[in-house]
Design a protein around this motif. Sequence first.
Motif, PDB file in Angstrom:
ATOM      1  N   LEU A   4     -50.221  16.250  -1.834  1.00 31.10           N
ATOM      2  CA  LEU A   4     -49.213  16.635  -2.808  1.00 31.10           C
ATOM      3  C   LEU A   4     -49.149  15.584  -3.910  1.00 31.10           C
ATOM      4  O   LEU A   4     -49.543  14.435  -3.717  1.00 31.10           O
ATOM      5  CB  LEU A   4     -47.850  16.772  -2.129  1.00 31.10           C
ATOM      6  N   LEU A   5     -48.619  15.961  -5.067  1.00 33.61           N
ATOM      7  CA  LEU A   5     -48.557  15.053  -6.213  1.00 33.61           C
ATOM      8  C   LEU A   5     -47.804  13.769  -5.872  1.00 33.61           C
ATOM      9  O   LEU A   5     -48.248  12.669  -6.206  1.00 33.61           O
ATOM     10  CB  LEU A   5     -47.901  15.753  -7.400  1.00 33.61           C
ATOM     11  N   ASP A   6     -46.661  13.900  -5.209  1.00 38.97           N
ATOM     12  CA  ASP A   6     -45.876  12.719  -4.860  1.00 38.97           C
ATOM     13  C   ASP A   6     -46.638  11.803  -3.909  1.00 38.97           C
ATOM     14  O   ASP A   6     -46.523  10.570  -3.991  1.00 38.97           O
ATOM     15  CB  ASP A   6     -44.543  13.130  -4.222  1.00 38.97           C
ATOM     16  N   ASP A   7     -47.413  12.392  -3.020  1.00 39.15           N
ATOM     17  CA  ASP A   7     -48.214  11.589  -2.092  1.00 39.15           C
ATOM     18  C   ASP A   7     -49.321  10.850  -2.836  1.00 39.15           C
ATOM     19  O   ASP A   7     -49.633   9.697  -2.524  1.00 39.15           O
ATOM     20  CB  ASP A   7     -48.819  12.473  -1.000  1.00 39.15           C
ATOM     21  N   ARG A   8     -49.925  11.498  -3.813  1.00 43.31           N
ATOM     22  CA  ARG A   8     -50.961  10.838  -4.611  1.00 43.31           C
ATOM     23  C   ARG A   8     -50.372   9.665  -5.392  1.00 43.31           C
ATOM     24  O   ARG A   8     -50.981   8.593  -5.477  1.00 43.31           O
ATOM     25  CB  ARG A   8     -51.625  11.835  -5.561  1.00 43.31           C
ATOM     26  N   LYS A   9     -49.192   9.860  -5.951  1.00 40.70           N
ATOM     27  CA  LYS A   9     -48.524   8.779  -6.683  1.00 40.70           C
ATOM     28  C   LYS A   9     -48.197   7.613  -5.753  1.00 40.70           C
ATOM     29  O   LYS A   9     -48.358   6.444  -6.121  1.00 40.70           O
ATOM     30  CB  LYS A   9     -47.239   9.303  -7.338  1.00 40.70           C
ATOM     31  N   LYS A  62     -51.974  18.725   7.580  1.00 39.90           N
ATOM     32  CA  LYS A  62     -51.188  19.892   7.942  1.00 39.90           C
ATOM     33  C   LYS A  62     -49.687  19.628   7.948  1.00 39.90           C
ATOM     34  O   LYS A  62     -48.900  20.486   7.606  1.00 39.90           O
ATOM     35  CB  LYS A  62     -51.617  20.399   9.319  1.00 39.90           C
ATOM     36  N   HIS A  63     -49.322  18.422   8.372  1.00 36.73           N
ATOM     37  CA  HIS A  63     -47.905  18.130   8.511  1.00 36.73           C
ATOM     38  C   HIS A  63     -47.228  17.779   7.203  1.00 36.73           C
ATOM     39  O   HIS A  63     -46.019  17.630   7.143  1.00 36.73           O
ATOM     40  CB  HIS A  63     -47.696  16.975   9.488  1.00 36.73           C
ATOM     41  N   SER A  64     -48.011  17.637   6.100  1.00 32.07           N
ATOM     42  CA  SER A  64     -47.414  17.230   4.848  1.00 32.07           C
ATOM     43  C   SER A  64     -46.436  18.268   4.316  1.00 32.07           C
ATOM     44  O   SER A  64     -45.495  17.945   3.604  1.00 32.07           O
ATOM     45  CB  SER A  64     -48.499  16.995   3.779  1.00 32.07           C
ATOM     46  N   LEU A  65     -46.609  19.514   4.684  1.00 27.37           N
ATOM     47  CA  LEU A  65     -45.719  20.564   4.223  1.00 27.37           C
ATOM     48  C   LEU A  65     -44.365  20.516   4.906  1.00 27.37           C
ATOM     49  O   LEU A  65     -43.415  21.154   4.466  1.00 27.37           O
ATOM     50  CB  LEU A  65     -46.362  21.940   4.452  1.00 27.37           C
ATOM     51  N   ASN A  66     -44.245  19.744   5.975  1.00 22.58           N
ATOM     52  CA  ASN A  66     -42.991  19.670   6.706  1.00 22.58           C
ATOM     53  C   ASN A  66     -42.085  18.541   6.211  1.00 22.58           C
ATOM     54  O   ASN A  66     -41.012  18.335   6.735  1.00 22.58           O
ATOM     55  CB  ASN A  66     -43.268  19.447   8.214  1.00 22.58           C
ATOM     56  N   VAL A  67     -42.557  17.769   5.228  1.00 24.45           N
ATOM     57  CA  VAL A  67     -41.785  16.640   4.736  1.00 24.45           C
ATOM     58  C   VAL A  67     -40.938  17.067   3.555  1.00 24.45           C
ATOM     59  O   VAL A  67     -41.416  17.731   2.660  1.00 24.45           O
ATOM     60  CB  VAL A  67     -42.750  15.497   4.335  1.00 24.45           C
TER      61      VAL A  67
END
Length: 205
Positions: free
Chosen positions: A149-154, A200-205
């Motif tokens: 996700l964008l926030d994770d890339r940042k 897979k779990h990134s969508l749960n955050v």
Amino acid sequence: MFLVREDFKTFIKKYPIITIMVSICSILALLTTAAGGYTTENILKFGGYQYDLVQQGEFWRLLTYAFMHGNYTHFFMNMTFMIILGRPLESALGSVKFLFFYMVAALLTGIILHLVYSSNIVSSGSSGVGYGFLGIYLFIILFRKNMLLLDDRKFILTFIAIGLISSFIIPSSSLTGHLAGMVIGFMISPFLLNKTSTFKHSLNV
């Protein structure tokens, strides 16, 4: 994605390799404390790296250094980063590939340090592996950015920037080890990631 939301039992089940590696480092920290603290003698006693000892045939130190640390701050920082950065990778790569990468990154970083340095400075710590994690994330950001996700890339790019700056300005940091770990992580990423690799779990955050 980088927040730890699992309870202890779930964490162990989902991330067995991270659990094992952190446990080994923690046991060594406890043994070091019981032996009198982080002295040079104790760091070497429990697996730290020193050029002359490797030259004398103690080749295991090219790997065991990655489980030992130089002081309590070093230990707690590396374990925190290991948990934050390693969990998503173990989930995405699978435990077998993740273990393979962990050991290869630690060993190759150790070998590079040995080839670059010839002094008897004692070295230890899992920072090379941690920067290897950052190398994988950097590869994903450049070539597989849809995995994050964008926030994770940042978050990762900020983490990389802070890590590199601190490597230059903190005297006790091993710039060579950090850069070696990151390059190793980046270079080995194409062999670790496949079309089905996903956080897979990134969508749960």
